[in-house]
Write a protein that holds these residues in place. Structure first.
Motif, short mmCIF file in Angstrom:
data_model
loop_
_atom_site.label_atom_id
_atom_site.label_comp_id
_atom_site.label_asym_id
_atom_site.label_seq_id
_atom_site.Cartn_x
_atom_site.Cartn_y
_atom_site.Cartn_z
N ALA A 1 0.81 -1.22 0.00
CA ALA A 1 0.00 0.00 0.00
C ALA A 1 0.84 1.26 0.00
N ALA A 2 2.10 1.18 0.47
CA ALA A 2 2.91 2.38 0.61
C ALA A 2 3.50 2.86 -0.70
N LEU A 3 3.50 2.02 -1.72
CA LEU A 3 4.18 2.36 -2.97
C LEU A 3 3.20 2.55 -4.11
N ALA A 4 3.60 3.42 -5.05
CA ALA A 4 2.80 3.60 -6.26
C ALA A 4 2.90 2.35 -7.12
N GLY A 5 1.85 2.09 -7.89
CA GLY A 5 1.82 0.90 -8.72
C GLY A 5 2.63 1.04 -9.99
N SER A 6 2.80 -0.07 -10.68
CA SER A 6 3.65 -0.10 -11.87
C SER A 6 3.09 0.75 -12.99
N VAL A 7 1.77 0.86 -13.10
CA VAL A 7 1.17 1.68 -14.15
C VAL A 7 1.50 3.15 -13.92
N ALA A 8 1.36 3.64 -12.69
CA ALA A 8 1.67 5.03 -12.39
C ALA A 8 3.14 5.33 -12.63
N VAL A 9 4.02 4.41 -12.24
CA VAL A 9 5.45 4.60 -12.44
C VAL A 9 5.79 4.65 -13.92
N ALA A 10 5.23 3.73 -14.70
CA ALA A 10 5.50 3.69 -16.13
C ALA A 10 5.01 4.95 -16.83
N LEU A 11 3.83 5.43 -16.46
CA LEU A 11 3.31 6.65 -17.05
C LEU A 11 4.18 7.86 -16.72
N ALA A 12 4.62 7.95 -15.47
CA ALA A 12 5.47 9.06 -15.07
C ALA A 12 6.76 9.10 -15.87
N ALA A 13 7.26 7.93 -16.24
CA ALA A 13 8.53 7.85 -16.94
C ALA A 13 8.40 8.00 -18.45
N HIS A 14 7.26 7.60 -19.01
CA HIS A 14 7.19 7.49 -20.47
C HIS A 14 6.03 8.24 -21.13
N ALA A 15 5.05 8.71 -20.39
CA ALA A 15 3.87 9.33 -21.01
C ALA A 15 4.26 10.59 -21.78
N GLN A 16 3.52 10.88 -22.84
CA GLN A 16 3.78 12.06 -23.66
C GLN A 16 2.90 13.24 -23.27
N SER A 17 2.17 13.11 -22.19
CA SER A 17 1.39 14.21 -21.64
C SER A 17 1.70 14.28 -20.15
N PRO A 18 1.33 15.37 -19.48
CA PRO A 18 1.45 15.38 -18.03
C PRO A 18 0.67 14.21 -17.42
N VAL A 19 1.16 13.72 -16.30
CA VAL A 19 0.52 12.61 -15.60
C VAL A 19 0.16 13.06 -14.20
N VAL A 20 -1.07 12.79 -13.79
CA VAL A 20 -1.51 13.12 -12.44
C VAL A 20 -1.79 11.81 -11.70
N VAL A 21 -1.19 11.67 -10.54
CA VAL A 21 -1.34 10.47 -9.73
C VAL A 21 -2.10 10.83 -8.46
N ILE A 22 -3.20 10.13 -8.25
CA ILE A 22 -4.05 10.36 -7.07
C ILE A 22 -3.76 9.29 -6.05
N ARG A 23 -3.32 9.70 -4.88
CA ARG A 23 -2.92 8.77 -3.83
C ARG A 23 -3.97 8.78 -2.72
N GLY A 24 -4.38 7.61 -2.30
CA GLY A 24 -5.39 7.52 -1.24
C GLY A 24 -6.68 8.16 -1.68
N HIS A 25 -7.25 8.98 -0.82
CA HIS A 25 -8.48 9.70 -1.15
C HIS A 25 -8.18 11.16 -1.48
N ALA A 26 -6.95 11.39 -2.01
CA ALA A 26 -6.53 12.76 -2.30
C ALA A 26 -7.36 13.41 -3.39
N GLY A 27 -8.16 12.62 -4.11
CA GLY A 27 -9.01 13.21 -5.12
C GLY A 27 -10.06 14.12 -4.52
N GLN A 28 -10.35 13.93 -3.23
CA GLN A 28 -11.34 14.77 -2.55
C GLN A 28 -10.64 15.91 -1.82
#
Length: 296
Positions: free
Chosen positions: A126-153
């Motif tokens: 639970a303490a670490l970001a998942g592989s999809v978020a990590v891969a997007l942060a490293a390779h995506a061609q647009s900005p990437v937003v990662v929502i951790r926990g209930h931080a969307g609220q």
């Protein structure tokens, strides 16, 4: 990074996890702010009908397909509930073929940004970001937003915090941060950290060095980085913070109650071809507020 079309959509990837649905809520509000469409996607996963040499029954794929469509239906319902009654935000959904990582990387080519939860259903730690978020942060061609926990609220009253290192690497992050602060009609906190030594800070005071002069020089670096942006966004209140310390820890602490934390993909310690720096990586795993990583 190529210029994004004015009406490029906000793309949010889901997998049925609680954090994915929190990402949907955040993304729906973000699309409304930008006046663009919200595109909700979910990947089917590996289409190979063999797993470790064992042929999977057709019922497995039927159940998987039903689950993916059910997750999309729930996500669309959340997005419709999140947007305001007067919003004209278009909401679309789509099932993507194949695993999530390559599917979302492909989607990032035509997205304003890609939003995901920090970890999905398949993550154990639970303490670490998942592989999809990590891969997007490293390779995506647009900005990437990662929502951790209930931080969307988020509260809707916090500032936007941006990390500034004084190099060209932080210019895209500054551009995104000022735009986000302007759209929210909130303040911007620009944080510049410096630490010329790798020694623990406990030894700093024992070194006979002109710390005051260094501090003044670093304040000038931050002021110079912000000069053009404060003129472009005169309505945005900017707080300049220069601190001696470790970038990830200082940014995480100052963004504890922020609406959004924005950083570049790598800082002045990075090298050519570097995919994502140590500060961005650390924040990816520890930032509690929504984190936007903007690649150079």
């Amino acid at each position: 990074m190529d210029a994004v079309e004015p009406k490029a959509p906000v793309v949010v990837g889901i997998d049925g996890s609680a954090r994915a649905y929190a990402a949907v809520s955040w993304a729906a509000r973000e699309a409304q702010r930008h006046g663009c469409a919200l595109h909700i996607v979910s990947a089917l996963g590996d289409l190979n009908p063999h797993e470790n040499g064992i042929r999977l029954p057709q019922s497995y794929f039927a159940d998987r397909d039903r689950a993916v469509h059910a997750h999309l239906d729930e996500a669309v319902a959340i997005a419709r509930t999140t947007r305001t009654a007067t919003s004209s935000t278009e909401i679309t959904s789509r099932v993507l073929d194949g695993p999530a990582r390559p599917a979302l990387l492909e989607a990032s080519k035509s997205a304003r940004m890609v939003v995901v939860g920090s970890r999905g259903l398949g993550q154990i730690t639970a303490a670490l970001a998942g592989s999809v978020a990590v891969a997007l942060a490293a390779h995506a061609q647009s900005p990437v937003v990662v929502i951790r926990g209930h931080a969307g609220q988020t509260s809707g009253t916090g500032d936007v915090v941006v990390g500034v290192d004084g190099t060209e690497n932080s210019v895209p992050a500054l551009a995104a941060a000022f735009e986000e602060a302007s759209l929210r009609a909130t303040g911007l906190v620009a944080v510049h950290t410096w630490s010329p030594f790798t020694l623990p800070r406990a030894f700093d005071d024992q070194l006979d060095l002109p710390w005051d002069e260094v501090e003044t020089a670093e304040q000038a670096v931050l002021a110079e980085s912000l000069a053009g942006w404060t003129e472009r966004y005169p309505e945005t209140s900017v707080t300049q913070t220069v601190v001696r310390g470790r970038s990830a820890a200082e940014l995480r602490d100052r963004a504890a109650d922020a609406e959004l934390l924005v950083v570049g993909s790598h800082g002045r310690g990075g090298f050519a071809g570097m995919l994502i720096g140590s500060t961005s990586t650390a924040l990816l795993h520890t930032a509690e507020c929504p984190l936007m990583i903007v690649r150079s």
